[in-house]
Design a protein around this motif. Sequence first.
Motif, PDB file in Angstrom:
ATOM      1  N   THR A  60       2.365  48.674  32.224  1.00  0.00           N
ATOM      2  CA  THR A  60       2.046  48.052  33.685  1.00  0.00           C
ATOM      3  C   THR A  60       0.516  48.099  33.951  1.00  0.00           C
ATOM      4  O   THR A  60      -0.207  47.210  34.435  1.00  0.00           O
ATOM      5  N   ILE A  82      -2.437  45.521  34.791  1.00  0.00           N
ATOM      6  CA  ILE A  82      -3.107  45.285  35.875  1.00  0.00           C
ATOM      7  C   ILE A  82      -4.428  45.021  35.674  1.00  0.00           C
ATOM      8  O   ILE A  82      -5.206  44.455  36.195  1.00  0.00           O
ATOM      9  N   ASP A  83      -5.080  46.116  34.767  1.00  0.00           N
ATOM     10  CA  ASP A  83      -6.398  46.172  34.536  1.00  0.00           C
ATOM     11  C   ASP A  83      -6.855  44.780  33.882  1.00  0.00           C
ATOM     12  O   ASP A  83      -7.837  44.236  34.226  1.00  0.00           O
ATOM     13  N   HIS A 136      -5.344  41.670  34.439  1.00  0.00           N
ATOM     14  CA  HIS A 136      -5.413  40.794  35.619  1.00  0.00           C
ATOM     15  C   HIS A 136      -6.810  40.867  36.283  1.00  0.00           C
ATOM     16  O   HIS A 136      -7.130  39.878  36.846  1.00  0.00           O
ATOM     17  N   TYR A 137      -7.192  42.094  36.785  1.00  0.00           N
ATOM     18  CA  TYR A 137      -8.341  42.362  37.513  1.00  0.00           C
ATOM     19  C   TYR A 137      -9.783  42.242  36.887  1.00  0.00           C
ATOM     20  O   TYR A 137     -10.740  42.507  37.482  1.00  0.00           O
ATOM     21  N   MET A 179       4.760  41.223  34.794  1.00  0.00           N
ATOM     22  CA  MET A 179       3.351  41.819  35.014  1.00  0.00           C
ATOM     23  C   MET A 179       2.427  40.701  34.128  1.00  0.00           C
ATOM     24  O   MET A 179       1.369  40.216  34.584  1.00  0.00           O
ATOM     25  N   ALA A 235      -0.608  38.469  35.475  1.00  0.00           N
ATOM     26  CA  ALA A 235      -1.613  38.651  35.015  1.00  0.00           C
ATOM     27  C   ALA A 235      -2.482  37.450  34.593  1.00  0.00           C
ATOM     28  O   ALA A 235      -3.430  37.294  34.335  1.00  0.00           O
TER      29      ALA A 235
END
Length: 184
Positions: free
Chosen positions: A8, A12-13, A15-16, A41, A45
């Motif tokens: 996860t 997240i990394d 995605h951003y 996720m 993403a």
Amino acid sequence: MFTTNEKTIYLIDFHYSDNCDFDFDSVVRLSYDPSAQVRSMVASALINENDKRQLNVLSRLIKDKNAFVRTEAYDSISCFPSYEVAELLEKSIMTETNDLAKSYAIMSWAEICQSLETNGDKLIELLKSIKKNGVGNYSAIACVYAYHLTGKSDEAIELFKFLSNDNYRIRITALTTISECIDD
């Protein structure tokens, strides 16, 4: 082997970030993960991208067995405005059994149709068909939002009936939708 939390955090990394430093094949592999959290996720993403490989992953995830995964995939696939995606969403709307997931499919479909400048009359006919077949609260709210996108703002008055719903999530969704209709 990575834990669900580590996967996860990786997503997240991804995605951003600007996604240049990430191995897309790893993201694809994670889209098959046994954990619905990880698959959702992945779908989330991919929202900022518009690449055929990512569209292929999202097209598969909108058919996932988990409703939350489908919800995230419906949301992200709205970044792919094409007649092919609009048709895929239209079919999904008619077969989706989860109300929240269906509402996201409706909103994404309406936004894509609006960006493609699809005939508003066709959209309204499909919305009437959706509502005629019976929908839950989330989908009913999404239909009102879709009507609003077609310029039929007189439908927005329907949102006020959801403000007295026993479920606070429905009330919040209605308030958010009212706000979006006002901001447009």
